[in-house]
Structures are given as C-alpha cells and as structure tokens.
Design a protein around this motif. Structure first.
Motif, short mmCIF file in Angstrom:
data_model
loop_
_atom_site.label_atom_id
_atom_site.label_comp_id
_atom_site.label_asym_id
_atom_site.label_seq_id
_atom_site.Cartn_x
_atom_site.Cartn_y
_atom_site.Cartn_z
N ILE A 82 0.83 -1.20 0.00
CA ILE A 82 0.00 0.00 0.00
C ILE A 82 0.87 1.26 0.00
N GLN A 83 0.42 2.30 -0.68
CA GLN A 83 1.11 3.58 -0.70
C GLN A 83 0.94 4.29 0.64
N PRO A 84 1.96 5.02 1.11
CA PRO A 84 1.85 5.69 2.42
C PRO A 84 0.61 6.56 2.57
N VAL A 85 0.25 7.31 1.51
CA VAL A 85 -0.91 8.21 1.64
C VAL A 85 -2.18 7.42 1.92
N TRP A 86 -2.34 6.29 1.24
CA TRP A 86 -3.52 5.47 1.48
C TRP A 86 -3.43 4.74 2.81
N PHE A 87 -2.22 4.38 3.21
CA PHE A 87 -2.03 3.74 4.51
C PHE A 87 -2.56 4.63 5.62
N TYR A 88 -2.15 5.89 5.62
CA TYR A 88 -2.56 6.78 6.70
C TYR A 88 -4.02 7.20 6.58
N ARG A 89 -4.56 7.19 5.38
CA ARG A 89 -6.01 7.42 5.25
C ARG A 89 -6.79 6.29 5.91
N LEU A 90 -6.30 5.07 5.76
CA LEU A 90 -6.95 3.93 6.42
C LEU A 90 -6.78 4.01 7.93
N VAL A 91 -5.62 4.46 8.38
CA VAL A 91 -5.41 4.64 9.82
C VAL A 91 -6.43 5.64 10.37
N TYR A 92 -6.57 6.76 9.68
CA TYR A 92 -7.52 7.77 10.13
C TYR A 92 -8.96 7.24 10.09
N SER A 93 -9.30 6.49 9.05
CA SER A 93 -10.64 5.92 8.96
C SER A 93 -10.90 4.97 10.13
N GLY A 94 -9.91 4.13 10.42
CA GLY A 94 -10.06 3.21 11.54
C GLY A 94 -10.21 3.93 12.86
N MET A 95 -9.43 4.99 13.05
CA MET A 95 -9.52 5.76 14.29
C MET A 95 -10.87 6.46 14.39
N PHE A 96 -11.41 6.96 13.26
CA PHE A 96 -12.71 7.62 13.29
C PHE A 96 -13.82 6.65 13.70
N LEU A 97 -13.83 5.48 13.07
CA LEU A 97 -14.85 4.49 13.42
C LEU A 97 -14.70 4.03 14.86
N THR A 98 -13.44 3.84 15.29
CA THR A 98 -13.20 3.44 16.67
C THR A 98 -13.70 4.50 17.64
N GLY A 99 -13.36 5.76 17.38
CA GLY A 99 -13.79 6.84 18.26
C GLY A 99 -15.30 6.92 18.36
N CYS A 100 -15.99 6.82 17.22
CA CYS A 100 -17.46 6.88 17.22
C CYS A 100 -18.05 5.71 18.01
N LYS A 101 -17.51 4.51 17.79
CA LYS A 101 -18.03 3.34 18.48
C LYS A 101 -17.80 3.43 19.98
N LEU A 102 -16.64 3.89 20.40
CA LEU A 102 -16.35 3.98 21.82
C LEU A 102 -17.22 5.04 22.50
N VAL A 103 -17.42 6.17 21.83
CA VAL A 103 -18.30 7.20 22.39
C VAL A 103 -19.73 6.68 22.49
N TRP A 104 -20.18 5.97 21.47
CA TRP A 104 -21.52 5.37 21.51
C TRP A 104 -21.65 4.40 22.67
N ASP A 105 -20.63 3.58 22.88
CA ASP A 105 -20.67 2.63 23.99
C ASP A 105 -20.77 3.35 25.33
N ALA A 106 -20.18 4.54 25.42
CA ALA A 106 -20.18 5.27 26.67
C ALA A 106 -21.53 5.92 26.97
N VAL A 107 -22.23 6.38 25.92
CA VAL A 107 -23.46 7.15 26.15
C VAL A 107 -24.73 6.31 25.94
N ALA A 108 -24.60 5.16 25.29
CA ALA A 108 -25.80 4.35 25.01
C ALA A 108 -26.38 3.81 26.30
N ILE A 109 -27.68 3.72 26.35
CA ILE A 109 -28.37 3.17 27.52
C ILE A 109 -28.17 1.66 27.55
N PRO A 110 -27.61 1.10 28.66
CA PRO A 110 -27.35 -0.33 28.71
C PRO A 110 -28.65 -1.15 28.73
#
Length: 251
Positions: A223-251
C-alpha cells in the motif's frame, strides 16, 4: 461448560479477531480497537479482554516475525517504559473504573485528535510532538490497552505525526504492543480474568488470528503511504465513534 457455545458470540468474535489481526499487521491500523467493543455485544468488556489475551500474544509474535527488520529502536526504547507505566495504572484502577467511562474518554480523545489533524494539517517541515506529550500519550495507551485493548488511538496520536514509512510504523508498533500485552498477563491473572472458560474459548478463536495477520501483512507491504494513513484515520474515526456510543448508550 469450559467453552462459550453461543453462536451469537462467535458471530461477532470471529470478525473481531480477523479485524484485530489485520490491525496488528499494519493494514487497517486503528480498527483493532474495535475488537473488544464488538465482542462486548455478546459478553462483558472484561471477559472480552481476557478472551483476547492468547489471541493477542500469537498476533504479536506473528507481527514481530513479519516486521523484525522494520523497527525504530530508539523510539521503541522511549515508548516501552511509559507503556508499562500505563499498564500498572490500569491494573490498580481496573476494579474501580467503569469500562463505559474509559471507552468514552478514549473515543473523545480519538475524535479530537482526528479533528485537529483535519482542521490544522501539519506542514511538511512541522516538528513531531515533544517528548513530554509522547510520554503522556504512551502512558494513556498502556492504560487503555489494559482496560479494553484500545491502546492504538493514543499511541497513534503521538507516532503518526513522525511520518514513519508504513512498514516502519507497523514494525515499531508490533514490538511495542508485544511488551505491553505481555505485561498484562500477571495482573489479568491477579484479577481472576484468566479462567478456564475464557482461555478455552480463546483457543477456539486462535486459528483465525494468523489469517487476519497474513491478509494485513500482504496489503501493508504493497500500500502507498498516503492510502495507509487514510486507512489509519478511517479506523480511528470508526473506533472513536463506536467507543463514544458505547459510553453514552443506555445499557
């Protein structure tokens, strides 16, 4: 019975292990922090973290073997002591901290880092973060890794601005997380998380670990570095959203 037999558990656990393996190999780095939240759809967060312990050990060994010639030793020597300090803090606070609160903190931090990178992108000649920032982020990485195997986002926030090549980034992270994950075994046993049922279930998931790592390694070397880091950022975005959702969602 010394094994989880619920099909729903394996429906979420097998993709989580494959995703974690790909993250360990470098491709999709950042997505690995989704493994515990995914498995938490079927079991508790502490149980999910315990089940993944042998899986992580195998993945770390495979990752180090694949990238053994691509390591920044000076950076690694700086990161490891701070990461281990975070493990100690996590072990001491594990029983008094709400896993949802930790998930929310990690998620918010991840999204703030991404917002900063997108709104104020660094110039080509901009300096990497200072060492004291790196120390704080690496301690945070060790801490969140102990709580929920979510150490990727904090350490990424420090190492990504260094603009390492994809293979050097991946190799250094593979060795760092090997030492961090190895240090978890004694406190996890002390906390009573490494019981027979969890370890037997982990053995059932173990064959999927090298598959994920193999797929990720094949892609990371191409993979080219530019696409590598785009995937890193995408993964971090999805991770951040999921973790925030886990924190605020009603159990």
């Amino acid at each position: 019975m010394p094994l989880i037999t619920d099909p729903h558990f394996y429906f979420v656990a097998i993709p989580a292990v494959l995703l974690l393996g790909m993250s360990k190999s470098g491709f999709g780095a950042g997505f690995g922090s989704l493994a515990v939240p995914m498995m938490a759809l079927a079991v508790t967060v502490p149980q999910a973290a315990a089940i993944l312990m042998p899986v992580l050990l195998l993945m770390d060994l495979l990752g180090m073997a694949a990238f053994r010639k691509n390591v920044d030793p000076h950076l690694l020597m700086f990161l490891i002591p701070w990461g281990l300090a975070g493990i100690v803090i996590g072990a001491l606070l594990f029983k008094v901290l709400d896993a949802r609160l930790v998930a929310g903190i990690v998620g918010v931090f991840t999204l703030l880092f991404l917002a900063q990178r997108l709104l104020f992108p660094p110039r080509a000649d901009s300096a990497p973060p200072p060492r004291w920032v790196g120390a704080i982020l690496t301690v945070t990485s060790g801490f969140t890794s102990f709580i929920a195997h979510a150490g990727g986002p904090p350490i990424n926030a420090y190492v990504i601005p260094m603009r390492l090549s994809p293979v050097l980034f991946t190799g250094t992270m593979a060795f760092f997380f090997f030492f961090v994950n190895l240090a978890k075994w004694i406190p996890y046993a002390w906390l009573g998380l490494l019981d027979l049922r969890n370890m037997t279930t982990s053995l059932a998931l173990l064959p999927f670990a090298p598959i994920g790592v193999w797929v990720g390694v094949r892609i990371a070397h191409r993979i080219q570095p530019v696409w590598f880091y785009r995937l890193v950022y995408s993964g971090m975005f999805l991770t951040g959203c999921k973790l925030v959702w886990d924190a605020v969602a009603i159990p």
